[in-house]
Design a protein around this motif. Structure first.
Motif, PDB file in Angstrom:
ATOM      1  N   SER A  30       0.825  -1.215   0.000  1.00 20.78           N
ATOM      2  CA  SER A  30       0.000   0.000   0.000  1.00 20.78           C
ATOM      3  C   SER A  30       0.856   1.261   0.000  1.00 20.78           C
ATOM      4  CB  SER A  30      -0.967   0.003   1.187  1.00 20.78           C
ATOM      5  OG  SER A  30      -0.260  -0.010   2.406  1.00 20.78           O
ATOM      6  N   ASP A  31       2.046   1.218   0.612  1.00 23.04           N
ATOM      7  CA  ASP A  31       2.938   2.387   0.594  1.00 23.04           C
ATOM      8  C   ASP A  31       3.356   2.713  -0.837  1.00 23.04           C
ATOM      9  OD1 ASP A  31       2.905   2.562   3.400  1.00 23.04           O
ATOM     10  OD2 ASP A  31       4.659   1.255   3.589  1.00 23.04           O
ATOM     11  N   ILE A  32       3.750   1.690  -1.569  1.00 20.70           N
ATOM     12  CA  ILE A  32       4.177   1.899  -2.957  1.00 20.70           C
ATOM     13  C   ILE A  32       3.004   2.359  -3.805  1.00 20.70           C
ATOM     14  CG2 ILE A  32       5.004   0.710  -5.040  1.00 20.70           C
ATOM     15  CD1 ILE A  32       6.967  -0.772  -3.225  1.00 20.70           C
ATOM     16  N   LEU A  33       1.846   1.735  -3.628  1.00 16.02           N
ATOM     17  CA  LEU A  33       0.668   2.133  -4.404  1.00 16.02           C
ATOM     18  C   LEU A  33       0.252   3.563  -4.085  1.00 16.02           C
ATOM     19  CD1 LEU A  33      -1.400  -1.157  -4.130  1.00 16.02           C
ATOM     20  CD2 LEU A  33      -0.034  -0.367  -6.079  1.00 16.02           C
ATOM     21  N   ASP A  34       0.296   3.942  -2.817  1.00 18.11           N
ATOM     22  CA  ASP A  34      -0.039   5.313  -2.422  1.00 18.11           C
ATOM     23  C   ASP A  34       0.919   6.322  -3.052  1.00 18.11           C
ATOM     24  OD1 ASP A  34      -2.254   4.636  -0.913  1.00 18.11           O
ATOM     25  OD2 ASP A  34      -1.162   4.631   0.999  1.00 18.11           O
ATOM     26  N   MET A  35       2.208   5.979  -3.061  1.00 18.75           N
ATOM     27  CA  MET A  35       3.175   6.897  -3.675  1.00 18.75           C
ATOM     28  C   MET A  35       2.906   7.053  -5.170  1.00 18.75           C
ATOM     29  SD  MET A  35       6.834   6.184  -1.822  1.00 18.75           S
ATOM     30  CE  MET A  35       6.698   4.428  -1.477  1.00 18.75           C
ATOM     31  N   LEU A  36       2.650   5.943  -5.854  1.00 19.26           N
ATOM     32  CA  LEU A  36       2.356   6.014  -7.289  1.00 19.26           C
ATOM     33  C   LEU A  36       1.082   6.805  -7.549  1.00 19.26           C
ATOM     34  CD1 LEU A  36       3.240   2.344  -8.287  1.00 19.26           C
ATOM     35  CD2 LEU A  36       4.537   4.401  -8.899  1.00 19.26           C
ATOM     36  N   ALA A  37       0.060   6.566  -6.739  1.00 14.83           N
ATOM     37  CA  ALA A  37      -1.207   7.283  -6.895  1.00 14.83           C
ATOM     38  C   ALA A  37      -1.040   8.775  -6.641  1.00 14.83           C
ATOM     39  CB  ALA A  37      -2.268   6.704  -5.951  1.00 14.83           C
ATOM     40  N   GLY A  38      -0.102   9.126  -5.787  1.00 14.84           N
ATOM     41  CA  GLY A  38       0.145  10.524  -5.466  1.00 14.84           C
ATOM     42  C   GLY A  38       1.034  11.236  -6.467  1.00 14.84           C
ATOM     43  N   GLY A  39       1.491  10.509  -7.485  1.00 13.42           N
ATOM     44  CA  GLY A  39       2.288  11.142  -8.523  1.00 13.42           C
ATOM     45  C   GLY A  39       3.779  10.876  -8.449  1.00 13.42           C
ATOM     46  N   THR A  40       4.215  10.135  -7.452  1.00 13.41           N
ATOM     47  CA  THR A  40       5.625   9.769  -7.372  1.00 13.41           C
ATOM     48  C   THR A  40       5.922   8.787  -8.494  1.00 13.41           C
ATOM     49  OG1 THR A  40       5.539   9.982  -4.964  1.00 13.41           O
ATOM     50  CG2 THR A  40       7.424   8.798  -5.870  1.00 13.41           C
ATOM     51  N   ALA A  42       8.100   5.812 -10.521  1.00 10.60           N
ATOM     52  CA  ALA A  42       8.822   4.602 -10.117  1.00 10.60           C
ATOM     53  C   ALA A  42      10.295   4.918  -9.905  1.00 10.60           C
ATOM     54  CB  ALA A  42       8.638   3.511 -11.162  1.00 10.60           C
ATOM     55  N   ASP A  43      10.869   5.748 -10.768  1.00  9.01           N
ATOM     56  CA  ASP A  43      12.278   6.115 -10.614  1.00  9.01           C
ATOM     57  C   ASP A  43      12.531   6.835  -9.298  1.00  9.01           C
ATOM     58  OD1 ASP A  43      13.081   4.957 -12.995  1.00  9.01           O
ATOM     59  OD2 ASP A  43      12.846   6.806 -14.155  1.00  9.01           O
ATOM     60  N   GLU A  44      11.609   7.687  -8.878  1.00  9.18           N
ATOM     61  CA  GLU A  44      11.757   8.386  -7.596  1.00  9.18           C
ATOM     62  C   GLU A  44      11.694   7.409  -6.431  1.00  9.18           C
ATOM     63  OE1 GLU A  44       9.957  12.797  -8.622  1.00  9.18           O
ATOM     64  OE2 GLU A  44       8.542  11.156  -8.253  1.00  9.18           O
ATOM     65  N   ILE A  45      10.794   6.439  -6.513  1.00  6.70           N
ATOM     66  CA  ILE A  45      10.687   5.423  -5.462  1.00  6.70           C
ATOM     67  C   ILE A  45      11.993   4.635  -5.388  1.00  6.70           C
ATOM     68  CG2 ILE A  45       9.519   3.299  -4.739  1.00  6.70           C
ATOM     69  CD1 ILE A  45       6.944   4.497  -6.030  1.00  6.70           C
ATOM     70  N   LEU A  46      12.515   4.229  -6.530  1.00  6.39           N
ATOM     71  CA  LEU A  46      13.750   3.456  -6.567  1.00  6.39           C
ATOM     72  C   LEU A  46      14.923   4.254  -6.003  1.00  6.39           C
ATOM     73  CD1 LEU A  46      13.322   1.820 -10.079  1.00  6.39           C
ATOM     74  CD2 LEU A  46      12.930   0.755  -7.850  1.00  6.39           C
ATOM     75  N   GLU A  47      14.932   5.546  -6.262  1.00  7.01           N
ATOM     76  CA  GLU A  47      16.006   6.398  -5.754  1.00  7.01           C
ATOM     77  C   GLU A  47      15.899   6.584  -4.235  1.00  7.01           C
ATOM     78  OE1 GLU A  47      17.325  11.034  -6.197  1.00  7.01           O
ATOM     79  OE2 GLU A  47      16.668   9.991  -8.011  1.00  7.01           O
ATOM     80  N   ASP A  48      14.677   6.772  -3.756  1.00  6.95           N
ATOM     81  CA  ASP A  48      14.466   7.026  -2.325  1.00  6.95           C
ATOM     82  C   ASP A  48      14.564   5.768  -1.461  1.00  6.95           C
ATOM     83  OD1 ASP A  48      14.116   9.716  -2.871  1.00  6.95           O
ATOM     84  OD2 ASP A  48      11.923   9.632  -2.747  1.00  6.95           O
ATOM     85  N   PHE A  49      14.275   4.621  -2.052  1.00  7.96           N
ATOM     86  CA  PHE A  49      14.275   3.359  -1.308  1.00  7.96           C
ATOM     87  C   PHE A  49      15.150   2.353  -2.051  1.00  7.96           C
ATOM     88  CE2 PHE A  49      10.299   5.589  -0.580  1.00  7.96           C
ATOM     89  CZ  PHE A  49      10.272   5.648   0.804  1.00  7.96           C
ATOM     90  N   PRO A  50      16.459   2.390  -1.823  1.00  9.41           N
ATOM     91  CA  PRO A  50      17.389   1.564  -2.600  1.00  9.41           C
ATOM     92  C   PRO A  50      17.195   0.054  -2.435  1.00  9.41           C
ATOM     93  CG  PRO A  50      18.526   2.708  -0.816  1.00  9.41           C
ATOM     94  CD  PRO A  50      17.123   3.243  -0.864  1.00  9.41           C
ATOM     95  N   TYR A  51      16.477  -0.362  -1.418  1.00  5.99           N
ATOM     96  CA  TYR A  51      16.211  -1.786  -1.219  1.00  5.99           C
ATOM     97  C   TYR A  51      15.015  -2.271  -2.032  1.00  5.99           C
ATOM     98  CZ  TYR A  51      13.279   0.516   2.270  1.00  5.99           C
ATOM     99  OH  TYR A  51      12.398   1.361   2.904  1.00  5.99           O
ATOM    100  N   VAL A  52      14.352  -1.365  -2.733  1.00  5.27           N
ATOM    101  CA  VAL A  52      13.240  -1.719  -3.627  1.00  5.27           C
ATOM    102  C   VAL A  52      13.774  -1.697  -5.052  1.00  5.27           C
ATOM    103  CG1 VAL A  52      10.993  -0.966  -4.499  1.00  5.27           C
ATOM    104  CG2 VAL A  52      11.509  -0.770  -2.067  1.00  5.27           C
ATOM    105  N   VAL A  53      13.411  -2.714  -5.833  1.00  7.37           N
ATOM    106  CA  VAL A  53      13.815  -2.771  -7.240  1.00  7.37           C
ATOM    107  C   VAL A  53      12.574  -2.660  -8.120  1.00  7.37           C
ATOM    108  CG1 VAL A  53      15.913  -4.102  -6.759  1.00  7.37           C
ATOM    109  CG2 VAL A  53      13.786  -5.301  -7.300  1.00  7.37           C
ATOM    110  N   GLU A  54      12.796  -2.410  -9.398  1.00  4.08           N
ATOM    111  CA  GLU A  54      11.681  -2.212 -10.327  1.00  4.08           C
ATOM    112  C   GLU A  54      10.709  -3.388 -10.326  1.00  4.08           C
ATOM    113  OE1 GLU A  54      10.849  -1.255 -15.035  1.00  4.08           O
ATOM    114  OE2 GLU A  54      12.891  -1.163 -14.272  1.00  4.08           O
TER     115      GLU A  54
END
Length: 77
Positions: A30-40, A42-54
């Motif tokens: 839900s954290d990832i989905l919320d970020m995507l829904a809010g306009g973040t 995928a590249d920003e998520i990957l940059e901010d959370f290095p333990y998450v991959v595409e």
């Protein structure tokens, strides 16, 4: 047959209250989905959370798609 998210998404009652998380992390689907829904992006998520991959982000989207695709069952009148 295993689905794309089966190896990437974990549901464990001892982690985040049993909410689905990215395997090996405490990052909730839900954290990832919320970020995507809010306009973040995928590249920003990957940059901010290095333990998450595409593949984790794709797995979260696939998990959500499956969760939303449920039949509506109504009782016969």
């Amino acid at each position: 047959m295993a689905t794309i998210e089966s190896a990437r998404i974990t549901i464990d009652p001892a982690i985040c209250g049993g909410r689905p998380t990215v395997t090996g992390t405490r990052m909730r689907v839900s954290d990832i989905l919320d970020m995507l829904a809010g306009g973040t992006t995928a590249d920003e998520i990957l940059e901010d959370f290095p333990y998450v991959v595409e593949a984790d982000i794709r797995a979260c989207l696939a998990f959500a798609a499956r969760a939303a695709d449920h039949p509506i069952v109504s009782a016969a009148a």
